[in-house]
Design a protein around this motif. Structure first.
Motif, PDB file in Angstrom:
ATOM      1  N   VAL A   1      14.533  13.777 -28.835  1.00 44.32           N
ATOM      2  CA  VAL A   1      15.346  14.899 -29.304  1.00 44.32           C
ATOM      3  C   VAL A   1      15.092  16.113 -28.419  1.00 44.32           C
ATOM      4  CG1 VAL A   1      15.791  16.472 -31.215  1.00 44.32           C
ATOM      5  CG2 VAL A   1      15.365  14.049 -31.669  1.00 44.32           C
ATOM      6  N   LYS A   2      16.171  16.661 -27.895  1.00 48.30           N
ATOM      7  CA  LYS A   2      16.083  17.870 -27.082  1.00 48.30           C
ATOM      8  C   LYS A   2      17.133  18.851 -27.572  1.00 48.30           C
ATOM      9  CE  LYS A   2      14.472  15.469 -22.907  1.00 48.30           C
ATOM     10  NZ  LYS A   2      14.760  15.158 -21.490  1.00 48.30           N
ATOM     11  N   ILE A   3      16.686  20.045 -27.936  1.00 52.09           N
ATOM     12  CA  ILE A   3      17.607  21.067 -28.411  1.00 52.09           C
ATOM     13  C   ILE A   3      17.389  22.317 -27.574  1.00 52.09           C
ATOM     14  CG2 ILE A   3      18.318  22.486 -30.361  1.00 52.09           C
ATOM     15  CD1 ILE A   3      17.565  20.200 -32.202  1.00 52.09           C
ATOM     16  N   THR A   4      18.326  22.549 -26.681  1.00 51.87           N
ATOM     17  CA  THR A   4      18.282  23.706 -25.791  1.00 51.87           C
ATOM     18  C   THR A   4      19.698  24.242 -25.629  1.00 51.87           C
ATOM     19  OG1 THR A   4      18.528  22.271 -23.855  1.00 51.87           O
ATOM     20  CG2 THR A   4      16.288  22.890 -24.471  1.00 51.87           C
ATOM     21  N   GLU A   5      19.816  25.524 -25.384  1.00 50.17           N
ATOM     22  CA  GLU A   5      21.141  26.129 -25.234  1.00 50.17           C
ATOM     23  C   GLU A   5      21.829  25.574 -23.994  1.00 50.17           C
ATOM     24  OE1 GLU A   5      23.289  30.525 -24.891  1.00 50.17           O
ATOM     25  OE2 GLU A   5      21.125  30.349 -25.283  1.00 50.17           O
ATOM     26  N   TYR A   6      23.091  25.197 -24.135  1.00 45.69           N
ATOM     27  CA  TYR A   6      23.868  24.680 -23.010  1.00 45.69           C
ATOM     28  C   TYR A   6      24.493  25.856 -22.273  1.00 45.69           C
ATOM     29  CZ  TYR A   6      27.402  22.019 -20.414  1.00 45.69           C
ATOM     30  OH  TYR A   6      28.175  21.469 -19.422  1.00 45.69           O
ATOM     31  N   ALA A   7      24.254  25.941 -20.984  1.00 47.35           N
ATOM     32  CA  ALA A   7      24.703  27.096 -20.210  1.00 47.35           C
ATOM     33  C   ALA A   7      26.069  26.890 -19.570  1.00 47.35           C
ATOM     34  CB  ALA A   7      23.677  27.419 -19.123  1.00 47.35           C
ATOM     35  N   GLY A   8      26.532  25.649 -19.492  1.00 45.53           N
ATOM     36  CA  GLY A   8      27.764  25.371 -18.774  1.00 45.53           C
ATOM     37  C   GLY A   8      29.012  25.704 -19.560  1.00 45.53           C
ATOM     38  N   ALA A   9      30.149  25.672 -18.867  1.00 41.45           N
ATOM     39  CA  ALA A   9      31.452  25.838 -19.500  1.00 41.45           C
ATOM     40  C   ALA A   9      31.919  24.497 -20.056  1.00 41.45           C
ATOM     41  CB  ALA A   9      32.459  26.362 -18.477  1.00 41.45           C
ATOM     42  N   ALA A  10      32.975  24.514 -20.847  1.00 44.59           N
ATOM     43  CA  ALA A  10      33.650  23.271 -21.205  1.00 44.59           C
ATOM     44  C   ALA A  10      34.308  22.704 -19.951  1.00 44.59           C
ATOM     45  CB  ALA A  10      34.689  23.518 -22.287  1.00 44.59           C
TER      46      ALA A  10
END
Length: 763
Positions: free
Chosen positions: A8-17
């Motif tokens: 399990v990894k929960i980190t903010e996603y920095a990319g665009a859609a």
């Protein structure tokens, strides 16, 4: 760390859609299906004239398509359907039904394509292969012992117009209209509410209206996950300066920014296009008050303009000529208190004023919305407020303006068009009687909620599902499982294994069918099928991939086989001829619906599809009053329950790695959640107030106040940008917490976007 938490990894996603993230998302899922060249060919032809229509969402198919007219989720759905993995009779010999019932949703479908008709053998707790003729005969014999009015014929929204027409005709010739469909679980509020307010149950806009609008207001819809191809349209709008104002409880990446995978500059530089020019995080169900605040500001601005002799803000000519009950609504809006509006919406007055300024400036406004509007107790009031909002400035029935609900399943709207409905007034019963010489039923059938009631209390005598995963998709899951296992007979027409197949009734059958992308050869040669998109355009689709097994039958052939096994022969309904040549089914559809399907076969492959028409798009209002109708809301929040100490509003959500109950994987990339679906997304202030921290384990329990205990445990607390008092979690896992009677009042849509729950902290 627990062993199950290691991945399990929960980190903010920095990319665009879009962009390289979408490429990586496809690369994670597609290879697991061991795809062959048929997948690449299907993607090359997908959503293009004379090609194959995607089995995922119902977004439109442009007359002039992009080089690649598919999205990340469309590619996943294509690989999923054209998987080279197989679920054969040997698979069922190795695995008991009791064992398979414990498998996760993902693993069941990941096992591969079903290849043979199967019958449940209770003595061994296994499915065993059965010849097609024997299956049809046994099913027919059992169904004929049932009261037709106590059997459900469910349709998932994926089957073609041809199959759906045959299915609805079969039901009515059998003397019943128990025809619930997936619309009952999502956009039935649209079908009922828009019909009441403007006389049309569907979008009034077409795809080209996006080229002419100058503002878009979006409510309760996650474009990056639910209709990713729409992002190209939104990018084009932003490129020409269109304002896009978004109202949604969670910040969803697709509404924030988009990297076009077909734009070399953006892909090379990592650039992106900002989509939303304003983003307002309403409370769950708070759209009513947000819209009321905008309407109040617009009406009061018009009042001031009148007093000063300035140009009016409202379209008074339109209001006088085309609407009714405007003054009642205007009086309600003027009297509304800002304290109530801001409390129930969760927004500041400044935020609402900023949105109102965009609306008053724009000349052509489109409203986009999804289940964040429809899936509430007072979802109808939310829908009516959208209509009120548009009517104020004449934004229905002209170019570049109008409501644009974004549908889910690829043919859910089309199924309703050709008769999949429990309501007599929506079915052309007189025409059916004339053409096919039988007496159609007029008694209302069961919708989804009513079907669940009858299953739970033991009244239902049988369930046939044309695709889908009904048991997993519905609320009140514990009671539904008990009732489902007691059904005298269940029949599932399916391409892959799912949870609904694994709680067998007294007799249970799985009937495997061809997928839409597979070659369908019948007596007259290769067949085409058709479907309808969210814009009421009809498209032909031709599958060319090799079938998963030479033992598969097409959906029309299976429906015809069931009908022949149950019904007495009718010379006016040539089931065998229809299976041999689907163009004959389309001719029958044209005969029943000449106003919508004139020259059906001739127009089947018209680029961009042919439009079935919509009176409201021409300001022809087929309502009781003969005009578009304003409606005053019954409540300022759509949740349908009061705030209480310790009570939260649960919002059930889909992951980026999911389509409805189909789970492709465990990477909800946009939300930064990987390796698990057992999460409770919570506001940081709520986490602190409860004495919790990110990563703690909690349970959620239903707070429906009906005496029934519903609990889902072992959920990971996950800090997220979500309004205070709200919790986000995944569907269908959290369906356990939704009471059956917690539904939209008129439309009976399960109210999965505002579910009353409490947090239970393990001791």
């Amino acid at each position: 760390m627990r062993d199950e938490d290691k991945d399990v990894k929960i980190t903010e996603y920095a990319g665009a859609a879009g962009g390289w993230g979408s490429m990586r998302g496809m690369a994670q899922v597609v290879p697991k299906e061991r795809p062959g060249p048929d997948v690449l060919d299907a993607l090359r032809r997908q959503n293009k004239p004379e090609g194959v229509m995607c089995v995922s969402c119902a977004w439109g198919k442009p007359a002039k398509p992009h080089i690649a007219e598919f999205c990340e989720n469309g590619a996943k759905a294509t690989a999923w359907e054209l998987s080279n993995l197989r679920v054969t009779p040997d698979f069922f010999a190795k695995h008991s039904v009791s064992e398979l019932a414990e498998w996760p949703d993902h693993d069941l479908e990941q096992a591969g394509r079903l290849t043979h008709p199967m019958k449940y053998d209770r003595a061994t707790d296994r499915y065993v292969a059965v010849p097609w003729d024997e299956a049809f005969a046994a099913i027919g014999a059992r169904l004929k012992r049932c009261d037709p009015k106590k059997v459900v014929l469910y349709a998932s929204g994926r089957a073609s117009l041809e199959t759906s027409f045959m299915y609805g005709l079969f039901a009515r010739m059998w003397g019943q209209q128990n025809l619930p469909d997936s619309s009952n679980m999502c956009h039935e509020t649209t079908s009922v509410g828009l019909k009441n307010a403007i006389g049309s149950p569907v979008a009034t806009i077409q795809m080209e209206d996006y080229e002419k609008c100058d503002a878009i207001f979006a409510f309760g819809q996650n474009v990056g996950t639910n209709a990713p191809r729409m992002l190209h349209t939104l990018k084009s709008c932003r490129d020409r300066g269109v304002e896009i104002v978004v109202f949604n409880p969670l910040r969803e990446r697709g509404w924030e920014r988009f990297t076009d995978p077909q734009n070399p500059v953006q892909m090379t530089t990592g650039g992106s296009t900002t989509i939303a020019t304003q983003y307002h995080q309403v409370r769950a169900g708070g759209d009513i008050s947000a819209l009321l605040g905008i309407c109040k500001l617009v009406i009061e601005a018009d009042d001031r303009a009148r007093a000063l002799g300035n140009e009016r803000v409202l379209d008074h000519h339109f209001l006088e000529q085309h609407t009714t009950r405007f003054e009642d609504f205007a009086a309600f809006a003027r009297a509304a208190k800002w304290d109530d509006i801001t409390r129930e919406s969760g927004l500041t007055r400044d935020a609402i004023e900023a949105a109102a300024q965009v609306y008053m400036k724009a000349k052509r406004v489109i409203v986009v919305y999804g289940m964040g509007i429809t899936q509430h107790r007072y979802g109808m009031d939310s829908l009516y407020m959208l209509v009120n909002f548009l009517l104020l400035r004449g934004n229905i029935g002209r170019e570049g303006a109008g409501p644009g609900p974004v549908r889910g399943h690829s043919n859910v709207q089309g199924q309703r068009t050709v008769g999949i409905t429990e309501k007599t007034e929506l079915a052309p019963v007189d025409r059916l009687k004339e053409l096919f010489e039988f007496e159609p039923p007029t008694e209302k059938g069961w919708d989804t909620v009513e079907s669940c009631r009858q299953i739970i209390d033991g009244t239902c005598e049988g369930f046939v599902q044309l695709g889908g995963n009904f048991l997993r998709a519905t609320p009140e899951h514990a009671k539904m499982k008990e009732g489902w296992a007691k059904l005298p007979i269940t029949v599932s027409i399916a391409t892959k294994l799912n949870k609904s197949h694994l709680h067998p009734g007294e007799e249970s059958y799985i009937l495997p069918c061809l997928g839409r992308m597979e070659r369908d050869m019948q007596e007259s040669g290769r067949q085409a099928v058709s479907m309808e998109d969210s814009f009421s355009h009809i498209y032909g689709s031709v599958g060319k991939a090799s079938p998963a097994s030479d033992t598969l039958l097409s959906e029309p052939a299976i429906v015809a086989g069931l009908a022949k096994a149950v019904l007495s022969p009718n010379p006016n309904v040539p089931w065998d001829a229809w299976v041999g040549d689907y163009s004959l089914v389309r001719k029958a559809i044209e005969d029943v619906y000449p106003d919508k399907f004139a020259n059906f076969n001739e127009r089947l492959f018209e680029p961009g599809g042919f439009w079935k028409g919509n009176p409201a798009a021409h300001r022809q209002w087929e309502t009781e009053s003969g005009k578009a109708e304003f409606n005053t809301p019954r409540a300022l929040n759509a949740a349908g329950f009061d705030d209480a100490d310790g009570r939260f509003r649960l919002i059930t959500l889909r992951s980026n790695d999911q389509f409805n109950t189909t789970v492709y994987g465990y990477d909800d990339r946009f939300r930064g959640i990987k390796g698990t679906r057992q999460v409770a997304m919570m506001n940081e202030a709520d986490i602190a107030r409860l004495g919790l921290k990110d990563g703690d384990r909690i349970a959620l329990e239903s707070d429906a106040e009906d005496g029934v205990e519903r609990v889902v445990g072992d959920l990971r607390v996950t800090a997220y940008d979500i309004p205070a008092g709200c919790i986000g979690g995944y569907y269908p896992e959290l369906n356990y917490l939704i009471a059956l009677e917690h539904h939209a009042l008129e439309s009976h849509v399960p109210a999965g976007k505002s579910v009353p729950v409490r947090v239970r902290v393990p001791s």
